[in-house]
Scaffold this active site. Structure first.
Site, PDB file in Angstrom:
ATOM      1  N   GLU A 138     -82.828 -21.709  32.274  1.00  0.00           N
ATOM      2  CA  GLU A 138     -82.228 -20.567  32.712  1.00  0.00           C
ATOM      3  C   GLU A 138     -83.212 -20.300  34.177  1.00  0.00           C
ATOM      4  O   GLU A 138     -84.288 -20.109  34.171  1.00  0.00           O
ATOM      5  CB  GLU A 138     -82.633 -19.367  31.989  1.00  0.00           C
ATOM      6  CG  GLU A 138     -81.317 -19.072  30.612  1.00  0.00           C
ATOM      7  CD  GLU A 138     -80.142 -19.202  31.705  1.00  0.00           C
ATOM      8  OE1 GLU A 138     -79.948 -18.431  32.504  1.00  0.00           O
ATOM      9  OE2 GLU A 138     -79.281 -19.786  30.899  1.00  0.00           O
ATOM     10  N   CYS A 171     -84.680 -11.762  37.781  1.00  0.00           N
ATOM     11  CA  CYS A 171     -83.935 -12.892  38.234  1.00  0.00           C
ATOM     12  C   CYS A 171     -82.569 -12.266  38.588  1.00  0.00           C
ATOM     13  O   CYS A 171     -81.941 -13.165  39.471  1.00  0.00           O
ATOM     14  CB  CYS A 171     -83.586 -13.825  36.800  1.00  0.00           C
ATOM     15  SG  CYS A 171     -83.148 -12.977  35.573  1.00  0.00           S
ATOM     16  N   GLY A 188     -87.439 -19.817  34.335  1.00  0.00           N
ATOM     17  CA  GLY A 188     -88.393 -19.646  35.418  1.00  0.00           C
ATOM     18  C   GLY A 188     -87.511 -20.046  36.789  1.00  0.00           C
ATOM     19  O   GLY A 188     -86.396 -19.920  36.705  1.00  0.00           O
TER      20      GLY A 188
HETATM   21  P1  NAD Z   1     -92.127 -20.625  37.484  1.00  0.00           P
HETATM   22  O1  NAD Z   1     -90.886 -21.604  37.642  1.00  0.00           O
HETATM   23  O2  NAD Z   1     -93.233 -20.636  38.449  1.00  0.00           O
HETATM   24  O3  NAD Z   1     -92.793 -20.545  36.092  1.00  0.00           O
HETATM   25  C1  NAD Z   1     -92.287 -20.622  34.996  1.00  0.00           C
HETATM   26  C2  NAD Z   1     -92.895 -21.137  33.578  1.00  0.00           C
HETATM   27  O4  NAD Z   1     -92.907 -22.527  33.891  1.00  0.00           O
HETATM   28  C3  NAD Z   1     -94.376 -20.629  33.724  1.00  0.00           C
HETATM   29  O5  NAD Z   1     -94.739 -20.788  32.341  1.00  0.00           O
HETATM   30  C4  NAD Z   1     -95.011 -21.986  34.315  1.00  0.00           C
HETATM   31  O6  NAD Z   1     -96.445 -22.130  33.958  1.00  0.00           O
HETATM   32  C5  NAD Z   1     -94.094 -23.267  33.922  1.00  0.00           C
HETATM   33  N1  NAD Z   1     -94.407 -24.289  34.780  1.00  0.00           N
HETATM   34  C6  NAD Z   1     -94.769 -24.449  35.900  1.00  0.00           C
HETATM   35  N2  NAD Z   1     -94.608 -25.679  36.442  1.00  0.00           N
HETATM   36  C7  NAD Z   1     -94.160 -26.435  35.386  1.00  0.00           C
HETATM   37  C8  NAD Z   1     -93.782 -27.917  35.073  1.00  0.00           C
HETATM   38  N3  NAD Z   1     -94.107 -28.731  36.176  1.00  0.00           N
HETATM   39  N4  NAD Z   1     -93.424 -28.266  33.958  1.00  0.00           N
HETATM   40  C9  NAD Z   1     -93.200 -27.207  33.014  1.00  0.00           C
HETATM   41  N5  NAD Z   1     -93.455 -25.993  33.322  1.00  0.00           N
HETATM   42  C10 NAD Z   1     -93.959 -25.340  34.223  1.00  0.00           C
HETATM   43  O7  NAD Z   1     -91.452 -19.157  37.329  1.00  0.00           O
HETATM   44  P2  NAD Z   1     -92.132 -17.665  37.412  1.00  0.00           P
HETATM   45  O8  NAD Z   1     -92.617 -17.412  38.809  1.00  0.00           O
HETATM   46  O9  NAD Z   1     -92.956 -17.484  36.271  1.00  0.00           O
HETATM   47  O10 NAD Z   1     -90.715 -16.664  37.240  1.00  0.00           O
HETATM   48  C11 NAD Z   1     -89.799 -16.463  38.276  1.00  0.00           C
HETATM   49  C12 NAD Z   1     -88.893 -17.128  38.379  1.00  0.00           C
HETATM   50  O11 NAD Z   1     -87.935 -17.168  37.221  1.00  0.00           O
HETATM   51  C13 NAD Z   1     -87.539 -16.507  39.351  1.00  0.00           C
HETATM   52  O12 NAD Z   1     -87.088 -17.462  40.133  1.00  0.00           O
HETATM   53  C14 NAD Z   1     -86.545 -15.772  38.550  1.00  0.00           C
HETATM   54  O13 NAD Z   1     -85.453 -15.799  39.114  1.00  0.00           O
HETATM   55  C15 NAD Z   1     -86.711 -16.700  37.169  1.00  0.00           C
HETATM   56  N6  NAD Z   1     -86.048 -15.992  35.973  1.00  0.00           N
HETATM   57  C16 NAD Z   1     -85.008 -16.259  35.639  1.00  0.00           C
HETATM   58  C17 NAD Z   1     -84.429 -15.785  34.551  1.00  0.00           C
HETATM   59  C18 NAD Z   1     -82.911 -16.060  33.960  1.00  0.00           C
HETATM   60  O14 NAD Z   1     -82.888 -15.668  32.684  1.00  0.00           O
HETATM   61  N7  NAD Z   1     -82.195 -16.950  34.439  1.00  0.00           N
HETATM   62  C19 NAD Z   1     -85.174 -14.641  33.989  1.00  0.00           C
HETATM   63  C20 NAD Z   1     -86.462 -14.103  34.315  1.00  0.00           C
HETATM   64  C21 NAD Z   1     -86.855 -15.080  35.525  1.00  0.00           C
END
Ligand code: NAD
Length: 485
Positions: free
Chosen positions: A247, A281, A224
């Site tokens: 990641e 990402c 995320g």
């Molecule tokens: P996000 O960080 O908002 O959420 C990701 C997950 O984390 C969700 O399931 C969310 O509910 C959970 N979450 C939120 N707050 C949390 C906390 N405090 N503790 C634990 N879990 C929590 O990300 P998003 O908007 O879903 O996705 C987009 C982001 O993900 C972008 O920054 C993108 O670049 C990144 N991403 C990275 C990869 C990689 O492989 N490097 C792949 C896909 C997306």
């Protein structure tokens, strides 16, 4: 009907009374209503996973993999249908929705196939008659927290290897894509996976946070944003027995040198910045272009950016769909405002699309078009440092050699992905060896993944545990075993 959590082999309402909806980002249509998981629901799921560990680990790897082969066939057989679900729920173009599903079965195939391969090493000993081995053991309960933008592929990137290696799993899907979570949980149920081995709790960040700080979780696999990932990494680091593989996002750049084939350069840049509305990402938000080819590249790239059409993502011909949520459109707009202040010139501003550009019947979608600007390179500009996660692209002209281009390319806190476009092998090799990224592409768009390669970033983009085939390092412990004969 309100969809439930899957805990200990049962569909349950959980402790809370709140529910939330899944919404189609292309037209605002409600797709389903889901129970909103609480920290107590996560605790129930962890208790079930903990209790199921011994029996699951007593099975052979090959027997465990059998459950995944069932899922592999289901993902393939339902390719079109599941691709449409992905597209409806996260707004990706249908080709991308289907690619998400294919990526999932590639990972399942890798993990289940790998069950028949030797694990660990037989190593020579300094002492005659002593046998020495490196063995792998499952870590125990693996908590998986996944993002919305690859709602089928990434969960399997986390869970497939973890399960085959003998771990049990608690998964929290992203709150934007609970329907994909529901379908994946149904697949595990249909495959007959033993009770407690796989658990799924729908919900938001508070539910995710309970996975992170629970004592009985041995590994957290998080994908995320960097903001959340850093918090996850820091919390897990407080517990020496626990491990987090994080990641995170990127601010990915493409270097176009004076030796570039400009057809390849323009194609790569367009695919990397606008496909999936810039919400990968690995999407590229910085194009670093040599002065000798800058004007021609700019003219050709801008021509495409002005014309690229948004459309109904379910139509095969659509190049670009919507953004995930109204709040995300606002975030992109804020970064476009910032770039207006920091830019030398704004070249394309389609932040607000005209009524005639929005597909009929999709007026309630989260539409945003390309925003392209040029800057005089300055390391203090925020717009070229921070991840926007949208079709927001800076053109940066450079003069001098490849060393200078790579210096600009590396000048971001992130280190996920990047590309070089050049016909000169010295330049390509220099980029390959010096780009501070985990995923480097040569004469290709800065997108794409294959499960037999590591997938992960450096610097702020990852914490040293890449995903895909490398997940094994986060879900197993390596132990040394020596035996005197
Ligand atoms: P996000 O960080 O908002 O959420 C990701 C997950 O984390 C969700 O399931 C969310 O509910 C959970 N979450 C939120 N707050 C949390 C906390 N405090 N503790 C634990 N879990 C929590 O990300 P998003 O908007 O879903 O996705 C987009 C982001 O993900 C972008 O920054 C993108 O670049 C990144 N991403 C990275 C990869 C990689 O492989 N490097 C792949 C896909 C997306």
């Amino acid at each position: 009907m309100t969809y439930q959590h899957y805990i200990d082999g049962e569909w349950v309402d959980g402790h809370g009374t709140d529910t939330f909806e899944s919404t189609n980002p292309a037209n605002g249509e409600t797709l389903g209503e889901f129970r909103q998981g609480t920290p107590e629901d996560i605790e129930d799921a962890i208790a079930a996973a903990d209790a199921a560990e011994d029996e699951w680990q007593s099975m052979s790897r090959i027997a465990r993999a059998e459950y995944l082969w069932d899922i592999y066939h289901e993902l393939k057989d339902r390719h079109q249908e599941l691709g449409e679900v992905v597209t409806k729920e996260c707004g990706k173009e249908i080709s991308e929705g289907k690619a998400d599903v294919a990526e999932a079965w590639h990972m399942v195939e890798w993990a289940a196939g790998d069950a028949r391969h030797p694990k660990g090493d037989v190593v020579p000993s300094e002492i005659a008659d002593k046998d020495a081995y490196m063995r792998r053991k499952p870590r125990g309960v693996v908590g998986c927290i996944t993002p919305w933008n690859f709602p089928v592929a990434i969960p399997f990137w986390h869970m497939a290897v973890a399960l085959v290696e003998g771990n049990t799993v608690v998964w929290k899907p992203a709150e934007q894509t609970p329907w994909c979570g529901q379908i994946i949980a149904e697949m595990f149920e249909d495959a007959g996976i033993p009770e407690g081995v796989f658990n799924m709790v729908q919900g938001f960040g508070d539910a995710g946070a309970r996975i992170v700080d629970h004592d009985d979780v041995d590994t957290v696999l998080f994908t995320g944003s960097a903001e959340v990932g850093q918090e996850v990494g820091q919390k897990v680091a407080e517990d020496p027995g626990k491990l987090a593989a994080c990641e995170m996002g990127g601010k990915n750049g493409i270097v176009v040198t004076e030796e570039a084939d400009l057809d390849i350069a323009v194609h790569s840049a367009v695919m990397s910045s606008f496909k999936t509305t810039g919400q990968r990402c690995v999407s590229s938000e910085r194009l670093i272009v040599h002065e000798d080819v800058y004007d021609e590249f700019k003219e050709r790239y801008v021509e495409v950016a002005k014309d690229v059409a948004v459309g109904d993502p379910l139509d095969e011909g659509t190049f670009m769909g919507p953004a995930i949520e109204p709040e995300h459109v606002e975030k992109i707009q804020k970064y476009n405002d910032l770039a207006r202040e920091e830019a030398k010139n704004v070249l394309v501003d389609r932040t607000e699309l005209g009524d005639d550009e929005i597909p009929e019947g999709h007026e309630d979608g989260n539409w945003v078009g390309p925003f392209v600007y040029e800057v005089d390179y300055d390391p203090d500009l925020r717009s070229i440092k921070e991840e926007v996660f949208g079709p927001h692209v800076a053109l940066i002209e450079y003069s001098g050699d490849i060393e200078r281009a790579v210096e600009i390319h590396n000048d971001t806190p992130y280190g996920l992905a990047g590309a070089v476009i050049s016909e000169d092998y010295r330049q390509i090799n220099y980029y390959r060896d010096n780009a501070e990224v985990g995923l480097a592409y040569g004469n290709l768009p800065c997108i794409g993944a294959e499960v037999q390669l590591p997938f992960g970033g450096v610097k702020k983009s990852g914490n040293g545990y890449p995903s895909a085939r490398e997940v094994i390092e986060a879900v197993t412990e390596r132990t040394a075993w020596t035996l005197n004969n």
